[in-house]
Design a protein around this motif. Structure first.
Motif, PDB file in Angstrom:
ATOM      1  N   GLN A 108       0.832  -1.203   0.000  1.00  0.00           N
ATOM      2  CA  GLN A 108       0.000   0.000   0.000  1.00  0.00           C
ATOM      3  C   GLN A 108       0.865   1.252   0.000  1.00  0.00           C
ATOM      4  OE1 GLN A 108      -2.685   0.475   3.337  1.00  0.00           O
ATOM      5  NE2 GLN A 108      -4.078   1.735   2.122  1.00  0.00           N
ATOM      6  N   THR A 109       1.957   1.202   0.736  1.00  0.00           N
ATOM      7  CA  THR A 109       2.881   2.341   0.767  1.00  0.00           C
ATOM      8  C   THR A 109       3.444   2.612  -0.624  1.00  0.00           C
ATOM      9  OG1 THR A 109       3.504   1.808   3.049  1.00  0.00           O
ATOM     10  CG2 THR A 109       4.994   3.241   1.805  1.00  0.00           C
ATOM     11  N   ALA A 110       3.784   1.540  -1.339  1.00  0.00           N
ATOM     12  CA  ALA A 110       4.335   1.681  -2.680  1.00  0.00           C
ATOM     13  C   ALA A 110       3.295   2.207  -3.668  1.00  0.00           C
ATOM     14  CB  ALA A 110       4.875   0.340  -3.165  1.00  0.00           C
ATOM     15  N   ALA A 111       2.011   2.012  -3.329  1.00  0.00           N
ATOM     16  CA  ALA A 111       0.930   2.418  -4.242  1.00  0.00           C
ATOM     17  C   ALA A 111       0.306   3.747  -3.853  1.00  0.00           C
ATOM     18  CB  ALA A 111      -0.143   1.325  -4.273  1.00  0.00           C
ATOM     19  N   ARG A 112       0.944   4.503  -3.004  1.00  0.00           N
ATOM     20  CA  ARG A 112       0.325   5.711  -2.464  1.00  0.00           C
ATOM     21  C   ARG A 112       0.012   6.763  -3.519  1.00  0.00           C
ATOM     22  NH1 ARG A 112       4.429   7.316   1.916  1.00  0.00           N
ATOM     23  NH2 ARG A 112       2.904   8.961   2.309  1.00  0.00           N
ATOM     24  N   ASP A 113       0.682   6.702  -4.660  1.00  0.00           N
ATOM     25  CA  ASP A 113       0.431   7.694  -5.718  1.00  0.00           C
ATOM     26  C   ASP A 113      -0.539   7.185  -6.783  1.00  0.00           C
ATOM     27  OD1 ASP A 113       2.159   9.568  -4.561  1.00  0.00           O
ATOM     28  OD2 ASP A 113       3.907   8.622  -5.493  1.00  0.00           O
ATOM     29  N   GLU A 114      -1.043   5.973  -6.602  1.00  0.00           N
ATOM     30  CA  GLU A 114      -1.989   5.382  -7.549  1.00  0.00           C
ATOM     31  C   GLU A 114      -3.304   5.130  -6.820  1.00  0.00           C
ATOM     32  OE1 GLU A 114      -1.441   5.041 -10.692  1.00  0.00           O
ATOM     33  OE2 GLU A 114       0.673   5.628 -10.618  1.00  0.00           O
ATOM     34  N   ALA A 115      -4.317   5.944  -7.113  1.00  0.00           N
ATOM     35  CA  ALA A 115      -5.570   5.913  -6.355  1.00  0.00           C
ATOM     36  C   ALA A 115      -6.203   4.535  -6.304  1.00  0.00           C
ATOM     37  CB  ALA A 115      -6.562   6.918  -6.951  1.00  0.00           C
TER      38      ALA A 115
END
Length: 238
Positions: A140-147
């Motif tokens: 989730q941290t790695a996906a923080r810029d992808e809604a």
């Protein structure tokens, strides 16, 4: 004064066929995955036309009791809680989109449910459970810029917590509750700074579960969800 009796409504032929098919499915002679009689056989046995058979089959398919594939005879569907909840989703979204009270009740139900899931997770967690929760938060941290990815990871986290209970129904319910609410306030976790706070709160939940502290786990989950609920009210009550 006499009251005129209400007219007796005739049942559709497909309803009668549906009842007969249900009796076949629930009779115990067929197992999930087994084929039902062919369309032609049913037409002969029930003495009805093809439209009644097809309408009844489509109804049973919508109920999740029958699988229909092109070119094959219908099969008895394999029981699936995920499928059942999925079939409820459109109805639930319709209810929530037209009733603020229903939305409030759903948030309350989710809070009670998720807090108890965190409490149970603290009691039953294993080393592999904790490792999976940490991995989920990391993704989730790695996906923080992808809604969309961020929201998927968010839902995966809450399902993972419920999965620790060992009860698959809890896991499916956790995902369903999250998905139903996320459909209406996905923008809340996309406000500036909210992604980081969500991740911090997830980390706090995992820390408490890892420590085996049921009270702290429940409180961490409650704080996390109450924060989201408070933001919801601030946004839509203004």
């Amino acid at each position: 004064m006499t009251t005129k009796p209400a007219g007796i409504k005739r049942r559709k032929l497909s309803d009668e066929v549906q009842d007969q098919l249900l009796a076949i499915i629930q009779g115990g002679d067929l197992e999930p995955g087994d084929y039902l009689p062919s369309e032609r056989e049913l037409m002969t046995d029930f003495e009805v036309g093809r439209p009644a058979i097809r309408e009844a089959m489509q109804n049973l398919q919508r109920m999740g009791l029958v699988e229909i594939r092109h070119g094959e005879r219908p099969r008895v569907a394999k029981p699936s809680i995920d499928q059942m909840v999925g079939q409820m989703s459109q109805t639930m979204r319709h209810v929530l989109s037209h009733s603020e009270t229903s939305m409030t009740h759903l948030k309350e139900a989710r809070l009670t449910f998720e807090v108890e899931m965190a409490r149970i997770a603290a009691r039953k967690r294993t080393l592999s459970d904790i490792a999976f929760l940490r991995q989920t938060v990391s993704l989730q941290t790695a996906a923080r810029d992808e809604a969309e990815d961020f929201m998927n990871c968010d839902g995966n986290f809450h399902r993972a917590v419920a999965t620790i209970s060992g009860n698959p129904i809890f896991a499916v319910l956790a995902q369903a509750l999250f998905d139903w609410l996320a459909h209406f306030h996905i923008d809340l976790v996309r406000q500036e700074g909210m992604e980081s706070l969500t991740i911090q709160e997830h980390d706090a939940i995992v820390d408490a579960i890892e420590a085996g502290d049921e009270r702290a786990s429940a409180e961490a989950m409650a704080n996390h969800l109450n924060r989201a609920n408070k933001l919801y009210h601030q946004k839509y009550s203004a």
